[in-house]
Design an enzyme around this catalytic site. Structure first.
Site, PDB file in Angstrom:
ATOM      1  N   ARG A  29      41.276  29.325  54.165  1.00  0.00           N
ATOM      2  CA  ARG A  29      41.129  28.625  55.442  1.00  0.00           C
ATOM      3  C   ARG A  29      41.538  29.525  56.610  1.00  0.00           C
ATOM      4  NH1 ARG A  29      39.466  23.636  54.249  1.00  0.00           N
ATOM      5  NH2 ARG A  29      40.195  22.754  52.280  1.00  0.00           N
ATOM      6  N   ILE A  31      43.207  30.581  59.959  1.00  0.00           N
ATOM      7  CA  ILE A  31      44.531  30.210  60.482  1.00  0.00           C
ATOM      8  C   ILE A  31      44.409  29.446  61.810  1.00  0.00           C
ATOM      9  CG2 ILE A  31      45.045  32.302  61.830  1.00  0.00           C
ATOM     10  CD1 ILE A  31      47.800  32.317  60.366  1.00  0.00           C
ATOM     11  N   ASN A  87      30.394  37.498  62.688  1.00  0.00           N
ATOM     12  CA  ASN A  87      30.580  38.270  63.913  1.00  0.00           C
ATOM     13  C   ASN A  87      30.628  39.751  63.558  1.00  0.00           C
ATOM     14  OD1 ASN A  87      30.765  35.940  65.527  1.00  0.00           O
ATOM     15  ND2 ASN A  87      32.943  35.722  65.065  1.00  0.00           N
ATOM     16  N   HIS A 100      33.502  39.334  56.980  1.00  0.00           N
ATOM     17  CA  HIS A 100      33.784  37.944  56.624  1.00  0.00           C
ATOM     18  C   HIS A 100      32.714  37.031  57.176  1.00  0.00           C
ATOM     19  CE1 HIS A 100      35.823  38.914  60.425  1.00  0.00           C
ATOM     20  NE2 HIS A 100      35.562  37.670  60.800  1.00  0.00           N
ATOM     21  N   HIS A 102      32.220  33.091  58.423  1.00  0.00           N
ATOM     22  CA  HIS A 102      32.859  31.824  58.788  1.00  0.00           C
ATOM     23  C   HIS A 102      31.981  30.680  58.281  1.00  0.00           C
ATOM     24  CE1 HIS A 102      35.549  33.468  62.101  1.00  0.00           C
ATOM     25  NE2 HIS A 102      34.672  34.441  62.022  1.00  0.00           N
TER      26      HIS A 102
HETATM   27  P1  5GP Z   1      36.347  37.260  63.798  1.00  0.00           P
HETATM   28  O1  5GP Z   1      36.646  36.962  65.239  1.00  0.00           O
HETATM   29  O2  5GP Z   1      36.732  38.677  63.415  1.00  0.00           O
HETATM   30  O3  5GP Z   1      34.943  36.906  63.383  1.00  0.00           O
HETATM   31  O4  5GP Z   1      37.225  36.258  62.981  1.00  0.00           O
HETATM   32  C1  5GP Z   1      38.489  36.538  62.517  1.00  0.00           C
HETATM   33  C2  5GP Z   1      39.093  35.214  62.110  1.00  0.00           C
HETATM   34  O5  5GP Z   1      40.222  35.473  61.316  1.00  0.00           O
HETATM   35  C3  5GP Z   1      39.549  34.369  63.302  1.00  0.00           C
HETATM   36  O6  5GP Z   1      38.875  33.113  63.278  1.00  0.00           O
HETATM   37  C4  5GP Z   1      41.061  34.215  63.067  1.00  0.00           C
HETATM   38  O7  5GP Z   1      41.543  32.930  63.407  1.00  0.00           O
HETATM   39  C5  5GP Z   1      41.207  34.509  61.584  1.00  0.00           C
HETATM   40  N1  5GP Z   1      42.472  35.105  61.221  1.00  0.00           N
HETATM   41  C6  5GP Z   1      43.099  36.147  61.824  1.00  0.00           C
HETATM   42  N2  5GP Z   1      44.242  36.457  61.209  1.00  0.00           N
HETATM   43  C7  5GP Z   1      44.351  35.578  60.165  1.00  0.00           C
HETATM   44  C8  5GP Z   1      45.333  35.397  59.150  1.00  0.00           C
HETATM   45  O8  5GP Z   1      46.338  36.104  59.067  1.00  0.00           O
HETATM   46  N3  5GP Z   1      45.116  34.387  58.244  1.00  0.00           N
HETATM   47  C9  5GP Z   1      43.998  33.591  58.310  1.00  0.00           C
HETATM   48  N4  5GP Z   1      43.877  32.643  57.384  1.00  0.00           N
HETATM   49  N5  5GP Z   1      43.056  33.748  59.261  1.00  0.00           N
HETATM   50  C10 5GP Z   1      43.226  34.726  60.171  1.00  0.00           C
END
Ligand code: 5GP
Ligand code: ZN
Length: 114
Positions: A29, A31, A87, A100, A102
């Site tokens: 999940r 965070i 992204n 990753h 989402h």
């Molecule tokens: P991005 O913006 O790179 O597509 O998404 C990164 C996602 O990773 C963000 O939605 C952020 O909330 C999530 N995220 C960042 N650090 C952590 C973490 O330590 N644990 C979890 N579970 N999610 C994280």
């Protein structure tokens, strides 16, 4: 071997609400959820972004979609619908450089995220 935050979540060195783990993929999940369901699906092997994925990774990339579909079903959001987002790079809003996907749902999405 690189040890980014997601690499450390995959191995369990950092805590997370892990939902799935196999030889190739992990799901946990987010965070900071932007919707009732917000799950991240990641390859266990560190690939910085989609730009660094190779043609040989095609099966791995496909398996992320298959897992997303399974998790959506498990979360009870498959029929209502959901959104998958990858992204990529600065303009794409990528903040964690470990590939990753989402999986977001549980409410009607507004444009572009949640
Ligand atoms: P991005 O913006 O790179 O597509 O998404 C990164 C996602 O990773 C963000 O939605 C952020 O909330 C999530 N995220 C960042 N650090 C952590 C973490 O330590 N644990 C979890 N579970 N999610 C994280
Ligand atoms: Zn990593």
């Amino acid at each position: 071997m690189e040890r980014c935050v997601f690499c450390r979540i995959i191995t369990g060195e950092l805590p997370s609400k892990q939902l799935y783990h196999d030889e190739h993929l992990t799901a946990f999940r987010d965070i900071h959820p932007v919707a009732p369901t917000h799950i991240l699906i990641v390859p266990n092997r560190h690939i910085a972004s989609l730009n660094e994925a190779a043609p040989e990774d095609e099966r791995l990339l496909g398996s992320m979609f298959t897992l997303a579909r399974q998790l959506a079903r498990q979360e009870g959001i498959a029929d209502e619908g959901y959104r998958l987002i990858v992204n990529t790079g600065g303009h794409g809003g990528q903040t964690i450089y470990h590939l990753h996907m989402h999986l977001i749902g549980g409410q009607r999405m507004r444009h572009p995220m949640g």
